[in-house]
Design an enzyme around this catalytic site. Sequence first.
Site, PDB file in Angstrom:
ATOM      1  N   GLU A 148      24.555 -33.001 -36.899  1.00  0.00           N
ATOM      2  CA  GLU A 148      25.867 -33.651 -36.990  1.00  0.00           C
ATOM      3  C   GLU A 148      26.954 -32.592 -37.176  1.00  0.00           C
ATOM      4  O   GLU A 148      26.795 -31.665 -37.948  1.00  0.00           O
ATOM      5  CB  GLU A 148      25.854 -34.625 -38.183  1.00  0.00           C
ATOM      6  N   LEU A 150      30.375 -33.576 -37.660  1.00  0.00           N
ATOM      7  CA  LEU A 150      31.621 -34.201 -38.155  1.00  0.00           C
ATOM      8  C   LEU A 150      32.241 -33.379 -39.277  1.00  0.00           C
ATOM      9  O   LEU A 150      31.551 -32.633 -39.975  1.00  0.00           O
ATOM     10  CB  LEU A 150      31.344 -35.634 -38.630  1.00  0.00           C
ATOM     11  N   ASN A 205      28.490 -23.457 -37.578  1.00  0.00           N
ATOM     12  CA  ASN A 205      29.133 -23.426 -38.905  1.00  0.00           C
ATOM     13  C   ASN A 205      29.475 -21.994 -39.323  1.00  0.00           C
ATOM     14  O   ASN A 205      30.555 -21.735 -39.855  1.00  0.00           O
ATOM     15  CB  ASN A 205      28.221 -24.070 -39.955  1.00  0.00           C
ATOM     16  N   LEU A 247      42.619 -21.426 -37.621  1.00  0.00           N
ATOM     17  CA  LEU A 247      43.292 -20.121 -37.755  1.00  0.00           C
ATOM     18  C   LEU A 247      44.244 -20.123 -38.939  1.00  0.00           C
ATOM     19  O   LEU A 247      45.181 -19.355 -38.957  1.00  0.00           O
ATOM     20  CB  LEU A 247      44.090 -19.800 -36.479  1.00  0.00           C
ATOM     21  N   CYS A 257      29.245 -27.667 -46.825  1.00  0.00           N
ATOM     22  CA  CYS A 257      28.443 -27.142 -45.713  1.00  0.00           C
ATOM     23  C   CYS A 257      28.522 -25.619 -45.522  1.00  0.00           C
ATOM     24  O   CYS A 257      27.495 -24.948 -45.557  1.00  0.00           O
ATOM     25  CB  CYS A 257      28.847 -27.828 -44.413  1.00  0.00           C
TER      26      CYS A 257
END
Length: 427
Positions: A148, A150, A205, A247, A257
């Site tokens: 996922e 999201l 990530n 940015l 996460c």
Amino acid sequence: MDNRVAVIGTGYVGLTTGACFAHLGHEVICADIDASKIERLSRGEIPIHEPGLAEIVEEGLQAGRLSFTTDAVAAVSDAGFVYLCVPTPQGADGSADLTYLEAAALQIAPHLQPETIVVNKSTVPVGSASFVEQVLGRSDVHVVSNPEFLREGSAVHDFLNPDRVVIGSADQGAAIRIAGLYLGLPAPLMVTDPASAETIKYAANAFLAMKLSFVNAVANLCEVLDADVNDVVLGMGYDKRIGHDFLRPGPGWGGSCFPKDSRALQYMAREAGYDFTILDTLLDSNDAQFDRVAAKVTRMVGGSVDGLRIAAWGLTFKANTDDRRDSPAIEVLRRLSAAGAEITAFDPTVTGPMAEMPEVAIAEDACGACEDADVLVVLTEWDDFKWVDLEKVAAVMRHARVVDARNLLDRGQVRRRGFEYDGIGRH
Ligand code: NAD
């Protein structure tokens, strides 16, 4: 059976997944071990702050396509798909802790119908599809990776408008069945092997965290070069290869996460014998950014915060969420508290003392947090903070000083109201 989805774990990911699948027309049952959460959800009460979630949960409940239970066994017994959305926190050595995943898989294993697809939606290390297969011990069910992507704060929007859907499956038929669940969503869908799907999630990530750390480093350089980072990133972002997203300089990145997933990837790389030095630097530089923001506050008050009163705006790891897991705001405040500061904070989602920092007093509004404060530090980019009456704030503070760690406020306005101002990457 093929439109029945069971979701195990109803946190940010599980609840969003369940409600969105129900919105897409599937029959969904969500299970969680937290009985009070299930009780609230069954009444249509949403335990987390997530825009748009209440509406689609309500829609699913009304349509009879969404239900909640504490009984995971009953939930999976006639499901065609079982989505595992349980936590995978950081273990003591940096690796992902798979205790919850293992417990959930063990519990459901004997109750799955043949041909059920068990899906790892949790972020899990490479090899976890095989791990779950082993734990289940069932050769008649499939295990697929469907990570996922999201973002908290726009979870529903992101689930229904994904940049891509990634399916990692060794079995083509299972991949096609998973793809069917997403039918109608305007997104590229890619099918790959489980190890690649698992790697995509971690690599994405870590890359995003790296983008943020890079911008923070550029901001720090801007301070010594007398450049303005806001203009620098604007100019950089027009390059399509770079883009404007992610940015924004700030106090360091955090949340549930990026920190744990970057560490898990670092652990995986180390175990595999690969020296992923960029990742090591990334993690170190993020810690240094927390130190840097705390040092800015300390410098502004003359070299020591001991015994001084600090007002803080924002406690969550970013705006539009109530999640404070690994929040940079908390990291910065911990440093200031350890140096002897007395802190009063305001955050739109925090109403009482925080378990992780009970010494921080919680104010009822942004101005209230600033009463008698020696300095204000802006730590989360809640939009509301832009519209606070700065004249009123200056009037209640002992010293009108602000460190804007999100470059959120209009520094011209702030200075015109008599504040001493410092931002990130701009003076
Ligand atoms: P969370 O802590 O918000 O929710 C997890 C839920 O699982 C909790 O409600 C918990 O009670 C429940 N649970 C634990 N063990 C269970 C069991 N055996 N049976 C049933 N329920 C159980 O976690 P989250 O933020 O939703 O994250 C879940 C996973 O998704 C993690 O692996 C995370 O890395 C990943 N992820 C999170 C995000 C995010 O933005 N939060 C985004 C992408 C992926």
